[in-house]
Design a protein around this motif. Structure first.
Motif, short mmCIF file in Angstrom:
data_model
loop_
_atom_site.label_atom_id
_atom_site.label_comp_id
_atom_site.label_asym_id
_atom_site.label_seq_id
_atom_site.Cartn_x
_atom_site.Cartn_y
_atom_site.Cartn_z
N TRP A 87 7.89 -30.94 21.24
CA TRP A 87 8.26 -31.79 20.12
C TRP A 87 9.62 -32.42 20.40
O TRP A 87 10.37 -31.97 21.26
CB TRP A 87 8.27 -31.04 18.79
CG TRP A 87 9.16 -29.84 18.66
CD1 TRP A 87 8.78 -28.53 18.75
CD2 TRP A 87 10.58 -29.81 18.37
NE1 TRP A 87 9.85 -27.70 18.55
CE2 TRP A 87 10.98 -28.46 18.32
CE3 TRP A 87 11.54 -30.79 18.16
CZ2 TRP A 87 12.28 -28.06 18.07
CZ3 TRP A 87 12.86 -30.41 17.92
CH2 TRP A 87 13.21 -29.07 17.87
N SER A 124 12.80 -26.31 12.62
CA SER A 124 11.90 -25.21 12.91
C SER A 124 11.61 -25.18 14.42
O SER A 124 11.44 -26.23 15.04
CB SER A 124 10.59 -25.35 12.14
OG SER A 124 9.88 -26.51 12.55
N ASP A 145 9.01 -24.00 16.02
CA ASP A 145 7.63 -24.22 16.44
C ASP A 145 7.20 -25.69 16.39
O ASP A 145 6.55 -26.19 17.31
CB ASP A 145 6.67 -23.35 15.63
CG ASP A 145 6.82 -23.56 14.13
OD1 ASP A 145 7.77 -24.25 13.71
OD2 ASP A 145 5.98 -23.03 13.37
N LYS A 146 7.62 -26.43 15.35
CA LYS A 146 7.15 -27.81 15.18
C LYS A 146 8.26 -28.86 15.19
O LYS A 146 7.97 -30.06 15.16
CB LYS A 146 6.34 -27.92 13.89
CG LYS A 146 5.08 -27.08 13.88
CD LYS A 146 4.31 -27.28 12.58
CE LYS A 146 3.04 -26.44 12.55
NZ LYS A 146 2.28 -26.63 11.28
N GLU A 159 10.33 -29.47 12.73
CA GLU A 159 10.50 -30.05 11.40
C GLU A 159 11.92 -29.80 10.89
O GLU A 159 12.48 -28.71 11.08
CB GLU A 159 9.49 -29.44 10.43
CG GLU A 159 8.04 -29.76 10.80
CD GLU A 159 7.05 -29.02 9.93
OE1 GLU A 159 7.44 -27.97 9.37
OE2 GLU A 159 5.90 -29.47 9.82
#
Length: 275
Positions: free
Chosen positions: A182, A214, A216-217, A219
């Motif tokens: 990402w 975040s 993981d993503k 965001e």
């Protein structure tokens, strides 16, 4: 132990702050030294251009290498010391003897420190690339191109590497292949290095915000505006994140929501990272 732009290496009592010893060197020491057992590693720049291994028991130089403009901090891992140099090269030396094991050349200066895991070393260059090399051989495993110079040091967890670029993006890449997981576009360049907690990624920006994403993503979870550039790299201590700003203030925040716990106003701008 702290180095100064006055060319001095200061040894201070951690309890009282009393000066225990001062060593003089030919030029400024702008990066943080690294310690392994009784050996202290550090570099000088702006004319001194030397990388030193200092024995702290005798205060004598064990070995030294002429290396140009060292502004990155050394990294020690598995009997080796890695140092980025102003000529664009990453160097790997044997800790005890100073024997050069390998060197890898990029096309521009290295300003940030390297990050390591069990097999690879990761570092960015002002040539816009993030590099991953084999620790033992210095062979290129992968490289990833951004659209701006990389001044910050990377941070790694079990799966990803995180870093900011002067192109305004914070990137999360897969460690093994350098694939992009990402990215997040910031309105200003990123010179601050990344700090990690269990679930969040923190980075300061030239737009005056400290950001939390975040892991993981990618965001955006929260941001706090200081009104001035943030070049100081944040650190995570327990459930708090701490950093300094060019507004001269040292901030401590709740890592989960960015709420201010306390701040301390100094008498000058803060570029250095807390410890």
């Amino acid at each position: 132990i702290v180095g100064g732009l006055d060319g001095k290496l200061y040894f201070l009592d951690p309890q009282t702050g009393k000066k225990l010893k001062i060593l003089n060197f030919p030029s400024s020491i702008s990066s943080s030294p690294a310690l392994k057992d009784s050996l202290l590693f550090f570099g000088t720049e702006r004319g001194g251009d030397t990388f030193y291994a200092l024995n702290l028991k005798t205060f004598k130089i064990v070995w030294q290498k002429k290396l140009k403009d060292i502004s990155a901090s050394p990294i020690i891992y598995s009997g080796k010391v890695f140092i980025g140099v102003g000529d664009g090269s990453m160097r790997c030396f044997e800790i005890e003897t100073g024997r050069e094991i390998w060197q890898f050349k990029t096309s521009e200066m290295l300003k940030g420190s390297a990050a390591v895991d069990s097999s690879l070393i990761y570092f960015g260059s002002l040539d816009n690339y993030m590099y991953a090399l084999d620790q033992n051989t210095g062979e290129l495993v992968w490289k990833f191109k951004t659209q701006g110079g990389i001044y910050s040091s990377a941070s790694v967890d079990q799966e990803k590497i995180y870093f900011g670029s002067a192109d305004g993006y914070i990137y999360a890449l897969g460690k093994k292949a350098g694939n992009i997981v990402w990215s997040y576009k910031n309105p200003a360049p990123l010179y601050s290095s990344v700090a990690l907690s269990e679930s969040l990624v923190f980075i300061g920006s030239n737009d005056g915000n400290l950001y939390a994403f975040s892991k993981d993503k990618g965001e955006l979870v929260w941001k706090l505006n200081c009104g001035r550039l943030i070049h100081s790299s944040p650190i995570v201590v327990g459930e708090r994140v701490a950093f300094g700003s060019l507004d001269g203030t040292f901030y401590v925040l709740n890592e989960d929501n960015g709420n201010l716990i306390f701040k301390y106003a100094t008498e000058g701008m803060i570029k250095a990272s807390p410890s």
